[in-house]
Design an enzyme around this catalytic site. Structure first.
Site, PDB file in Angstrom:
ATOM      1  N   ASN A   1       0.827  -1.211   0.000  1.00  0.00           N
ATOM      2  CA  ASN A   1       0.000   0.000   0.000  1.00  0.00           C
ATOM      3  C   ASN A   1       0.860   1.260   0.000  1.00  0.00           C
ATOM      4  O   ASN A   1       0.357   2.363   0.188  1.00  0.00           O
ATOM      5  CB  ASN A   1      -0.894   0.034   1.241  1.00  0.00           C
ATOM      6  CG  ASN A   1      -1.801  -1.171   1.321  1.00  0.00           C
ATOM      7  OD1 ASN A   1      -2.372  -1.584   0.323  1.00  0.00           O
ATOM      8  ND2 ASN A   1      -1.912  -1.751   2.501  1.00  0.00           N
TER       9      ASN A   1
ATOM     10  N   HIS B   1     -14.324  -2.390   5.500  1.00  0.00           N
ATOM     11  CA  HIS B   1     -13.112  -2.957   6.087  1.00  0.00           C
ATOM     12  C   HIS B   1     -13.400  -3.565   7.469  1.00  0.00           C
ATOM     13  O   HIS B   1     -14.254  -3.079   8.212  1.00  0.00           O
ATOM     14  CB  HIS B   1     -12.088  -1.814   6.236  1.00  0.00           C
ATOM     15  CG  HIS B   1     -10.708  -2.279   6.598  1.00  0.00           C
ATOM     16  ND1 HIS B   1     -10.250  -2.300   7.897  1.00  0.00           N
ATOM     17  CD2 HIS B   1      -9.681  -2.723   5.831  1.00  0.00           C
ATOM     18  CE1 HIS B   1      -9.005  -2.733   7.914  1.00  0.00           C
ATOM     19  NE2 HIS B   1      -8.633  -2.988   6.668  1.00  0.00           N
TER      20      HIS B   1
ATOM     21  N   GLU C   1     -16.294   3.749   2.833  1.00  0.00           N
ATOM     22  CA  GLU C   1     -14.911   4.051   2.475  1.00  0.00           C
ATOM     23  C   GLU C   1     -14.968   4.941   1.238  1.00  0.00           C
ATOM     24  O   GLU C   1     -15.964   4.924   0.515  1.00  0.00           O
ATOM     25  CB  GLU C   1     -14.157   2.751   2.166  1.00  0.00           C
ATOM     26  CG  GLU C   1     -13.978   1.910   3.414  1.00  0.00           C
ATOM     27  CD  GLU C   1     -13.439   0.508   3.143  1.00  0.00           C
ATOM     28  OE1 GLU C   1     -12.642   0.335   2.218  1.00  0.00           O
ATOM     29  OE2 GLU C   1     -13.826  -0.410   3.872  1.00  0.00           O
TER      30      GLU C   1
ATOM     31  N   SER D   1     -10.899  -1.057  -0.510  1.00  0.00           N
ATOM     32  CA  SER D   1      -9.575  -1.670  -0.568  1.00  0.00           C
ATOM     33  C   SER D   1      -9.509  -2.894  -1.473  1.00  0.00           C
ATOM     34  O   SER D   1      -8.459  -3.177  -2.038  1.00  0.00           O
ATOM     35  CB  SER D   1      -9.104  -2.036   0.835  1.00  0.00           C
ATOM     36  OG  SER D   1     -10.055  -2.836   1.485  1.00  0.00           O
TER      37      SER D   1
ATOM     38  N   ASP E   1     -14.005   6.677   5.478  1.00  0.00           N
ATOM     39  CA  ASP E   1     -12.680   6.110   5.729  1.00  0.00           C
ATOM     40  C   ASP E   1     -11.862   6.337   4.455  1.00  0.00           C
ATOM     41  O   ASP E   1     -12.132   5.724   3.421  1.00  0.00           O
ATOM     42  CB  ASP E   1     -12.838   4.618   6.057  1.00  0.00           C
ATOM     43  CG  ASP E   1     -11.503   3.915   6.297  1.00  0.00           C
ATOM     44  OD1 ASP E   1     -10.476   4.391   5.764  1.00  0.00           O
ATOM     45  OD2 ASP E   1     -11.486   2.886   6.981  1.00  0.00           O
TER      46      ASP E   1
ATOM     47  N   HIS F   1      -7.352   4.559   1.668  1.00  0.00           N
ATOM     48  CA  HIS F   1      -6.691   4.372   0.366  1.00  0.00           C
ATOM     49  C   HIS F   1      -6.759   5.617  -0.525  1.00  0.00           C
ATOM     50  O   HIS F   1      -6.224   5.610  -1.626  1.00  0.00           O
ATOM     51  CB  HIS F   1      -7.291   3.175  -0.373  1.00  0.00           C
ATOM     52  CG  HIS F   1      -6.998   1.885   0.313  1.00  0.00           C
ATOM     53  ND1 HIS F   1      -5.822   1.187   0.132  1.00  0.00           N
ATOM     54  CD2 HIS F   1      -7.698   1.184   1.232  1.00  0.00           C
ATOM     55  CE1 HIS F   1      -5.827   0.106   0.882  1.00  0.00           C
ATOM     56  NE2 HIS F   1      -6.959   0.079   1.570  1.00  0.00           N
TER      57      HIS F   1
ATOM     58  N   LYS G   1      -0.699   4.123   4.445  1.00  0.00           N
ATOM     59  CA  LYS G   1      -0.725   3.656   3.065  1.00  0.00           C
ATOM     60  C   LYS G   1       0.081   4.616   2.177  1.00  0.00           C
ATOM     61  O   LYS G   1       1.290   4.614   2.268  1.00  0.00           O
ATOM     62  CB  LYS G   1      -2.164   3.426   2.655  1.00  0.00           C
ATOM     63  CG  LYS G   1      -2.579   2.103   3.314  1.00  0.00           C
ATOM     64  CD  LYS G   1      -3.979   1.783   3.472  1.00  0.00           C
ATOM     65  CE  LYS G   1      -4.054   0.440   4.205  1.00  0.00           C
ATOM     66  NZ  LYS G   1      -5.321   0.187   4.838  1.00  0.00           N
TER      67      LYS G   1
HETATM   68  C1  LIG Z   1      -5.776  -0.419   6.022  1.00  0.00           C
HETATM   69  C2  LIG Z   1      -7.125   0.055   6.380  1.00  0.00           C
HETATM   70  C3  LIG Z   1      -7.449   0.375   7.705  1.00  0.00           C
HETATM   71  C4  LIG Z   1      -6.510   0.097   8.846  1.00  0.00           C
HETATM   72  O1  LIG Z   1      -5.464   0.996   8.874  1.00  0.00           O
HETATM   73  P1  LIG Z   1      -4.101   0.606   9.615  1.00  0.00           P
HETATM   74  O2  LIG Z   1      -3.423   1.898   9.800  1.00  0.00           O
HETATM   75  O3  LIG Z   1      -3.386  -0.342   8.731  1.00  0.00           O
HETATM   76  O4  LIG Z   1      -4.489  -0.034  10.924  1.00  0.00           O
HETATM   77  C5  LIG Z   1      -8.689   0.912   7.945  1.00  0.00           C
HETATM   78  N1  LIG Z   1      -9.585   1.101   6.951  1.00  0.00           N
HETATM   79  C6  LIG Z   1      -9.317   0.762   5.674  1.00  0.00           C
HETATM   80  C7  LIG Z   1     -10.337   0.992   4.622  1.00  0.00           C
HETATM   81  C8  LIG Z   1      -8.080   0.222   5.360  1.00  0.00           C
HETATM   82  O5  LIG Z   1      -7.819  -0.142   4.101  1.00  0.00           O
END
Ligand SMILES: *Cc1c(COP(=O)(O)O)cnc(C)c1O
Length: 378
Positions: A44, A130, A174, A178, A203, A206, A237
Site C-alpha cells: 500500500n 473494512h 470508504e 480496498s 474512511d 486508500h 498507506k
Molecule cells: C488499512 C485500512 C485500515 C486500517 O489501517 P491501519 O493503519 O493499517 O491499521 C482501515 N480502513 C481501511 C479501509 C483500510 O484499508
C-alpha cells in the site's frame, strides 16, 4: 482445543491457509526474499514514501532529538508538541476545524465508532466495509444494517424503514474500497444523511495522498469536506509510515479525548513516526506528479487488461483482476511469481465466495514499461 487443529487442517486442504513470509527488503517498487527480487504489486506504499529521503530524514531528526519512544499515553506524558503540529496540519489539509491522531487505522475505527455510538443508535455500513469498521460497529453495541455495495437506493430504503426507530444514526463508507478499488456515490450519500438526520463517517485510508487537488482525498476532490462530520484516514498507506487521523469538529475531538478507549489506553506513537507523517503531508501537497502519474498508470493497466478479455474493476491505484475460483487465483499468482511479479491472491474469507481475485496495488516506481511487460506476461 480441537478447533485449532480442525481449522488449520481445513484451510490447508482448501488452499486457504494464511501464513507469514518474511522479506529481506522492499525498495522502489520491488520486494526481495533473500537475493530474489520481484516487482511488488502487493504493498500500500503507493507513492514509495516509506523510503523517501526527505521523510526518512525528518524521522531520523525527531528520533535523535526526542528518542525512540513516546513514554506513555498522550493523556499522561506522551504528548510532545509535534503531535499538536501534525494535528493542525491535518485539520488544514482536510479543511476541517480540528483533527486527532490515532495509533493506527484499526485503533481509529474501533475507537471512534464505539465511543460515539451505542445501544439505542443505528449504523448503516456498506457491505464491503473494512474489518476495522465492522469491529467498531460490533463493539459499539448499536443496531446495524449493511447496504449493498455502493447502492444508494438500498441505503435509502433502509433509512426510510429504520431511521425513526433509533436515537442517533451514522452512515459509514470508504472513499476508495480496498479490495475493489472503486468509489462510492458520495454526493448522494451526503444528501441522504442530511435528509435522514444522520452523521456520515468516511474512511479515506486508500484515498489519502492520492485523490484531490491537494492530495487529501476524495472528500476534498468532491468538495464535500464541510458536509461530512467524521473524515478518517491513515498515514500507513500512500503516506508511507504509520498511524491514522480523524478530521472533525473541535467538540467531537474533545469528546474523543475524554471517551475514546483506543485513544486513551494506548501508548502514543513514537516521535519519528509523527515527524515522518508531518513530512509526508507536506510533500504530498507540494508534489502532485507522483500521484497523477500513478493514477494514469493504473488507468493504463486496467484498460489493457480489459482489452485482453479480463474482468477488472475500480478507478483507483488498486486494480483487481477477478478470477472467481480461489484455486485459480492461487495458480495465477504462482505463475506470475515465476515471471518475477509479486501479486497476491485475495480469497475467501477476505472476499466473498466466487469473488477471488489478483489484486494489483500500483506503485509510483512501477514504470510504464514494467506494466506493459506485465500485461503481456499475464
Ligand atoms: C488499512 C485500512 C485500515 C486500517 O489501517 P491501519 O493503519 O493499517 O491499521 C482501515 N480502513 C481501511 C479501509 C483500510 O484499508
Amino acid at each position: 482445543m480441537d478447533k485449532i487443529e480442525k481449522l488449520l487442517r481445513e484451510r490447508r486442504k482448501n488452499g486457504l491457509l494464511r501464513a507469514l513470509k518474511p522479506n529481506s527488503l522492499r525498495k522502489e517498487g520491488k520486494i526481495y526474499f533473500g537475493r530474489e527480487g520481484f516487482i511488488d504489486f502487493s504493498s500500500n506504499d503507493y507513492l514509495g514514501y516509506s523510503s523517501h529521503p526527505k521523510i526518512k530524514e525528518s524521522a531520523s531528526r525527531a528520533q535523535e532529538e526526542l528518542g525512540v519512544g513516546s513514554s506513555a499515553s498522550r493523556l499522561l506524558s506522551g504528548d510532545p508538541r509535534i503531535y499538536h503540529k501534525l494535528e493542525e496540519k491535518i485539520a488544514a489539509f482536510k479543511d476541517k476545524e480540528s483533527a486527532l491522531v490515532f495509533n493506527s487505522g484499526y485503533h481509529a475505527n474501533i475507537g471512534i465508532i464505539s465511543s460515539l455510538y451505542g445501544r439505542g443508535d443505528v449504523i448503516f455500513i456498506d457491505r464491503l466495509s473494512h474489518a476495522s469498521i465492522i469491529d467498531g460497529v460490533i463493539l459499539s453495541g448499536a443496531r446495524f444494517f449493511r447496504f449493498r455495495h455502493n447502492d444508494c437506493q438500498h441505503l435509502k430504503d433502509l433509512l426510510r424503514k429504520e431511521r425513526d426507530n433509533f436515537r442517533d444514526a451514522l452512515i459509514i463508507t470508504e472513499t476508495v474500497f480496498s479490495m475493489d478499488g472503486d468509489r462510492p456515490p458520495l454526493k448522494e450519500i451526503v444528501g441522504l444523511k442530511d435528509k435522514y438526520n444522520a452523521f456520515l463517517m468516511v474512511d479515506e485510508a486508500h484515498a489519502t495522498g492520492i485523490f484531490g487537488r491537494k492530495g487529501s482525498g476524495i472528500a476534498e476532490e468532491e468538495g464535500l469536506t464541510k458536509r461530512i462530520e467524521l473524515i478518517m484516514g491513515t498515514f500507513s498507506k500512500a503516506l508511507g509510515s504509520f498511524g491514522a487521523y480523524l478530521a472533525c469538529s473541535k467538540k467531537i475531538k474533545d469528546y474523543l479525548i475524554n471517551c475514546c478507549r483506543s485513544f486513551i489506553y494506548s501508548t502514543a506513537l513514537p516521535p519519528a513516526v509523527i515527524a515522518a507523517n508531518m513530512a509526508a503531508v507536506e510533500l504530498v501537497q507540494k508534489d502532485p506528479l507522483p500521484r497523477t502519474t500513478l493514477l494514469k498508470n493504473a488507468d493504463y493497466l486496467r484498460s489493457s487488461l480489459l482489452k485482453k478479455g479480463f474482468q477488472v474493476r475500480g478507478i483507483s491505484q488498486i486494480v483487481p483482476l477477478i478470477v472467481k475460483d480461489a484455486k485459480e487465483a492461487l495458480a495465477r499468482s504462482l505463475s506470475l511469481q515465476k515471471k518475477g511479479y509479486w501479486v497476491l491472491p485475495i480469497r475467501p474469507p477476505t472476499v466473498a465466495e466466487g469473488e477471488s481475485r489478483l489484486r494489483f496495488s500500483l506503485n509510483y516506481h512501477h514504470s510504464r514499461e514494467a506494466l506493459e511487460r506485465l500485461v503481456s506476461d499475464i
